[in-house]
Design a protein around this motif. Structure first.
Motif, mmCIF file in Angstrom:
data_model
loop_
_atom_site.group_PDB
_atom_site.id
_atom_site.type_symbol
_atom_site.label_atom_id
_atom_site.label_comp_id
_atom_site.label_asym_id
_atom_site.label_seq_id
_atom_site.Cartn_x
_atom_site.Cartn_y
_atom_site.Cartn_z
ATOM 1 N N LEU A 137 0.839 -1.210 0.000
ATOM 2 C CA LEU A 137 0.000 0.000 0.000
ATOM 3 C C LEU A 137 0.866 1.250 0.000
ATOM 4 O O LEU A 137 0.566 2.234 -0.695
ATOM 5 C CB LEU A 137 -0.934 -0.009 1.219
ATOM 6 C CG LEU A 137 -2.035 -1.071 1.219
ATOM 7 C CD1 LEU A 137 -2.788 -1.052 2.538
ATOM 8 C CD2 LEU A 137 -2.999 -0.849 0.059
ATOM 9 N N SER A 140 2.423 1.727 -3.406
ATOM 10 C CA SER A 140 1.411 2.258 -4.329
ATOM 11 C C SER A 140 1.248 3.758 -4.147
ATOM 12 O O SER A 140 1.209 4.511 -5.133
ATOM 13 C CB SER A 140 0.072 1.549 -4.095
ATOM 14 O OG SER A 140 0.169 0.170 -4.356
ATOM 15 N N ALA A 141 1.160 4.187 -2.891
ATOM 16 C CA ALA A 141 0.981 5.616 -2.627
ATOM 17 C C ALA A 141 2.182 6.423 -3.098
ATOM 18 O O ALA A 141 2.030 7.487 -3.728
ATOM 19 C CB ALA A 141 0.753 5.835 -1.120
ATOM 20 N N SER A 143 4.325 5.620 -5.458
ATOM 21 C CA SER A 143 4.381 5.600 -6.922
ATOM 22 C C SER A 143 3.363 6.559 -7.531
ATOM 23 O O SER A 143 3.650 7.225 -8.534
ATOM 24 C CB SER A 143 4.125 4.177 -7.436
ATOM 25 O OG SER A 143 5.122 3.299 -6.968
ATOM 26 N N ILE A 144 2.185 6.639 -6.950
ATOM 27 C CA ILE A 144 1.156 7.548 -7.460
ATOM 28 C C ILE A 144 1.595 8.998 -7.290
ATOM 29 O O ILE A 144 1.446 9.826 -8.204
ATOM 30 C CB ILE A 144 -0.187 7.278 -6.757
ATOM 31 C CG1 ILE A 144 -0.755 5.935 -7.225
ATOM 32 C CG2 ILE A 144 -1.185 8.406 -7.032
ATOM 33 C CD1 ILE A 144 -1.978 5.488 -6.472
ATOM 34 N N THR A 162 8.497 4.406 -12.649
ATOM 35 C CA THR A 162 7.638 3.932 -11.568
ATOM 36 C C THR A 162 7.924 2.479 -11.207
ATOM 37 O O THR A 162 7.518 2.017 -10.128
ATOM 38 C CB THR A 162 6.151 4.070 -11.951
ATOM 39 O OG1 THR A 162 5.915 3.413 -13.210
ATOM 40 C CG2 THR A 162 5.768 5.533 -12.053
ATOM 41 N N ILE A 214 4.230 -3.607 -8.338
ATOM 42 C CA ILE A 214 3.122 -2.896 -7.698
ATOM 43 C C ILE A 214 3.205 -1.398 -7.986
ATOM 44 O O ILE A 214 2.187 -0.730 -8.229
ATOM 45 C CB ILE A 214 3.118 -3.152 -6.179
ATOM 46 C CG1 ILE A 214 2.779 -4.618 -5.890
ATOM 47 C CG2 ILE A 214 2.125 -2.244 -5.472
ATOM 48 C CD1 ILE A 214 1.400 -5.038 -6.354
ATOM 49 N N GLY A 215 4.423 -0.854 -7.973
ATOM 50 C CA GLY A 215 4.592 0.569 -8.262
ATOM 51 C C GLY A 215 4.130 0.923 -9.663
ATOM 52 O O GLY A 215 3.404 1.908 -9.866
ATOM 53 N N SER A 218 0.218 0.466 -9.983
ATOM 54 C CA SER A 218 -0.499 1.550 -9.309
ATOM 55 C C SER A 218 -0.454 2.828 -10.132
ATOM 56 O O SER A 218 -1.478 3.516 -10.293
ATOM 57 C CB SER A 218 0.102 1.805 -7.921
ATOM 58 O OG SER A 218 0.085 0.640 -7.132
ATOM 59 N N VAL A 221 -2.741 2.402 -13.313
ATOM 60 C CA VAL A 221 -4.163 2.554 -12.991
ATOM 61 C C VAL A 221 -4.493 4.017 -12.699
ATOM 62 O O VAL A 221 -5.530 4.536 -13.139
ATOM 63 C CB VAL A 221 -4.541 1.658 -11.792
ATOM 64 C CG1 VAL A 221 -5.969 1.946 -11.329
ATOM 65 C CG2 VAL A 221 -4.397 0.189 -12.163
ATOM 66 N N PHE A 222 -3.610 4.693 -11.951
ATOM 67 C CA PHE A 222 -3.827 6.105 -11.635
ATOM 68 C C PHE A 222 -3.902 6.953 -12.904
ATOM 69 O O PHE A 222 -4.784 7.805 -13.040
ATOM 70 C CB PHE A 222 -2.704 6.604 -10.734
ATOM 71 C CG PHE A 222 -2.727 8.088 -10.504
ATOM 72 C CD1 PHE A 222 -3.661 8.666 -9.674
ATOM 73 C CD2 PHE A 222 -1.811 8.914 -11.148
ATOM 74 C CE1 PHE A 222 -3.699 10.039 -9.467
ATOM 75 C CE2 PHE A 222 -1.830 10.278 -10.951
ATOM 76 C CZ PHE A 222 -2.770 10.849 -10.111
#
Length: 232
Positions: A137, A140-141, A143-144, A162, A214-215, A218, A221-222
């Motif tokens: 999580l 992900s945050a 990377s976004i 990323t 995951i990075g 994420s 998708v963002f």
């Protein structure tokens, strides 16, 4: 298209084959029950029979579908990239993001190892699952936020960034694992040290692949969700 499949397959081979080589070396040079030739052959078969077919399907699916429904058709027109600020250069940001992403695993590693070494597998699984979930999580945050900053600077070369930025956590995890084994393990000979060296590389490399994947996912998708909310 053909280039998309070629890039997809090259990526799978480039990142999977080094891990298979590491596990083969561990099976050859160590006596750990986890790293045996039988397990290595099983991993090779999994790679050939499962990972490659799924990657082919993913390459086809990714070239014909979006993760989310995106109403925008964006033409890939090469243009000159704006010059990024000094603090956004890869050699500055990658170590920073990598150290941040690896912090939680490094901080909790001793507790997880203690739970496992004392035979308390229940607490080990709880520790490991919690750390892994929170870490993913957090990755992900990060990377976004990273891709958002790049987008604000009109930099569309975010794909590898990323992935590689969270992947850099593997270098910090490798250094910690090697230092931990050197301080708390009694090496009888050079083979023991070489085994510890290979284990540190394999574990940190695996975590780096997970974090990098995951990075990228994420950020992808963002970006697509961002385009779904554009108004024309």
């Amino acid at each position: 298209d053909k280039n998309y499949f070629k890039i997809s397959m090259n990526t799978v081979f480039v990142f999977a084959i080094p891990l298979l080589i590491l596990i083969f070396l561990l099976a050859f040079f160590t006596n750990f029950s986890l790293f045996t030739m039988t397990n290595w052959i099983s991993l090779v078969l999994i790679f050939i029979l499962l990972i490659l077919p799924l990657s082919l399907f993913g390459g086809y699916f990714g070239s014909t579908n979006y993760v989310v429904n995106c109403p925008c058709d964006v033409a890939v027109i090469p243009r000159k990239q704006p010059k990024l600020p000094y603090l956004l250069h890869n050699f500055i940001l990658f170590p920073i993001i990598g150290s941040i992403c690896s912090f939680l695993v490094i901080h909790e590693f001793n507790y997880m190892l203690e739970a496992y070494s004392t035979g308390n597998k229940k607490w080990f699984l709880i520790f490991f699952s919690t750390v892994l979930l929170v870490s993913l999580l957090f990755v992900s945050a990060v990377s976004i936020v990273f891709v958002y900053i790049l987008m604000k600077r009109e930099c569309y070369w975010w794909q590898w960034r990323t992935f590689l930025a969270p992947f850099c956590s593997s270098f910090f995890l490798f250094a910690y694992l090697l230092n931990y084994m050197n301080n708390f393990s009694m090496f009888q000979n050079n083979s023991d040290f070489f085994a510890a060296f290979l284990i540190s590389i394999a574990v940190s490399y695996l975590f780096g692949l997970i974090y990098g994947g995951i990075g990228f996912l994420s950020a992808n998708v963002f970006i697509q969700i961002l385009f779904t909310n554009l108004k024309f």
